[in-house]
Write a protein that holds these residues in place. Sequence first.
Motif, short mmCIF file in Angstrom:
data_model
loop_
_atom_site.label_atom_id
_atom_site.label_comp_id
_atom_site.label_asym_id
_atom_site.label_seq_id
_atom_site.Cartn_x
_atom_site.Cartn_y
_atom_site.Cartn_z
N PRO A 102 12.51 5.68 7.36
CA PRO A 102 12.52 4.52 8.26
C PRO A 102 12.51 3.20 7.48
O PRO A 102 11.89 3.10 6.42
CB PRO A 102 11.23 4.69 9.07
N LYS A 103 13.21 2.22 8.00
CA LYS A 103 13.28 0.92 7.33
C LYS A 103 11.92 0.24 7.26
O LYS A 103 11.70 -0.62 6.39
CB LYS A 103 14.28 0.01 8.05
N ASN A 104 11.03 0.62 8.15
CA ASN A 104 9.71 -0.02 8.17
C ASN A 104 8.65 0.76 7.39
O ASN A 104 7.46 0.46 7.48
CB ASN A 104 9.24 -0.22 9.61
N LEU A 105 9.09 1.76 6.61
CA LEU A 105 8.17 2.49 5.72
C LEU A 105 8.39 2.00 4.29
O LEU A 105 9.49 2.11 3.74
CB LEU A 105 8.42 3.99 5.80
N HIS A 106 7.35 1.48 3.69
CA HIS A 106 7.43 0.90 2.35
C HIS A 106 6.52 1.68 1.41
O HIS A 106 5.40 2.04 1.76
CB HIS A 106 7.03 -0.58 2.39
N MET A 107 7.00 1.92 0.20
CA MET A 107 6.29 2.76 -0.76
C MET A 107 5.89 1.96 -2.00
O MET A 107 6.29 0.81 -2.20
CB MET A 107 7.18 3.94 -1.17
N PHE A 108 5.11 2.61 -2.85
CA PHE A 108 4.69 2.05 -4.13
C PHE A 108 5.06 3.03 -5.23
O PHE A 108 5.40 4.19 -4.97
CB PHE A 108 3.18 1.80 -4.13
N ASP A 109 4.98 2.59 -6.48
CA ASP A 109 5.24 3.51 -7.59
C ASP A 109 4.24 3.21 -8.70
O ASP A 109 3.16 2.66 -8.44
CB ASP A 109 6.69 3.42 -8.07
N GLU A 110 4.58 3.56 -9.94
CA GLU A 110 3.63 3.46 -11.05
C GLU A 110 3.57 2.07 -11.67
O GLU A 110 2.89 1.86 -12.68
CB GLU A 110 3.99 4.50 -12.11
N ARG A 111 4.29 1.13 -11.07
CA ARG A 111 4.18 -0.28 -11.46
C ARG A 111 3.71 -1.08 -10.24
O ARG A 111 3.89 -0.65 -9.11
CB ARG A 111 5.54 -0.81 -11.93
N TRP A 112 3.11 -2.23 -10.50
CA TRP A 112 2.65 -3.04 -9.38
C TRP A 112 3.83 -3.44 -8.50
O TRP A 112 4.85 -3.91 -8.98
CB TRP A 112 1.95 -4.30 -9.89
N THR A 113 3.65 -3.22 -7.21
CA THR A 113 4.64 -3.62 -6.22
C THR A 113 3.98 -4.62 -5.28
O THR A 113 2.83 -4.42 -4.87
CB THR A 113 5.15 -2.41 -5.42
N TYR A 114 4.70 -5.69 -4.95
CA TYR A 114 4.14 -6.75 -4.12
C TYR A 114 4.98 -6.90 -2.84
O TYR A 114 6.21 -6.92 -2.89
CB TYR A 114 4.14 -8.08 -4.89
#
Length: 386
Positions: A102-114
Amino acid sequence: MRIIHCADIHLDSALTTHLDKEKARTRRKEILDTFRRMLVYASDNDVQAVIIAGDLFDSEMISASTVNTVLGEIARHGELEVYYLRGNHDPGISIFAGRNIPKNLHMFDERWTYYQLNDMADESAAHSGNDERCNIVLAGIEMTSDNKNRIYDELSLRERDVNIVTLHGQEQEYGDAHVAEEICLDKLKDRGIDYLALGHVHRPKREKLDHRGMYVYPGCLEGRGFDECGEHGFMLIDIDEATGDMNTEFIPFAYRRLYDVQVDITGAADSQDVADMIAEKLYGDVNGRENDQARALVKITVTGGLDVESEIDMEYLARQFNDSFYYVKIADKTDLRVDPLKYVHDATLKGEFVRMVLEQDMSEDDKAYIIQTGIRALAGEEVWTR
């Protein structure tokens, strides 16, 4: 702006430690339904963002229907922005392979995400005094054995923003992390954090981080075992975009609640005595509406000292309360006690047996157990070994 902070949902947990297969299957569906209900609550209460601070799933062994339901429910609530940080229980990102994200699902990874959570304030308007809105920023990173100690130096936040940081791990006050799931709170102090949205600890906790911010564990969304008793739900964050002022509230939301009720049954002579003692304590602790009681999972821990000649049937006791609660377990933590004075002048074989055992060089617990077993054998009752 209103934001939900949840964590440790553990979808598709086995749940077979206490429950039979049928009830475990039902309970897994209920936990998934609680996740679904939370999104409905968000939509109905003007929530704009949901932060899942790790362990949405319980393991790599996730059913396709559960994954599809999660993605489908998030997509169905397109008015919400959902930010999902994977925790130590969560499977790899490949779990979503071949599926429409879904376009409204946002993820993170092993670097800082803002992520900018609200509409960005116009910088030129802000400088001219025409736009007094605060920027609300979410920063997150998935902690690993490689990055666990350098994440603190790499975090970059602006003092003028309302800063939310999400991590998954166990808090520790000082020192370096030894494993990926350790979070050093001291290294996050005075970094401009307003709200540290954590996951990993299954009980709600809200504490001061520094002069500016707080750190919060919302606990798990639903209790799964008797180490997760009490209220469960999520945190609701309400931010005034004009001033940056923040209010937080814990929202109890679990469909079922677990109780561990301690009952001292010292002096009870038989099972009915114990049942009466349990009922008095149990119905006082597990209060509320009748349907809430019927939903409860209850562990009754009986403690205290029992005479070796007391006849207490734990299975009988469990049956006395099974109809009132969803699940009942009796844990026997009692001690057997022998009153030597009862047998000083007992001229029967039983009295002779008890006096002989009391003279032996062994622990009091072993003496009590042997005496109880012997008395039952002499009475022709069924004898079992511990």
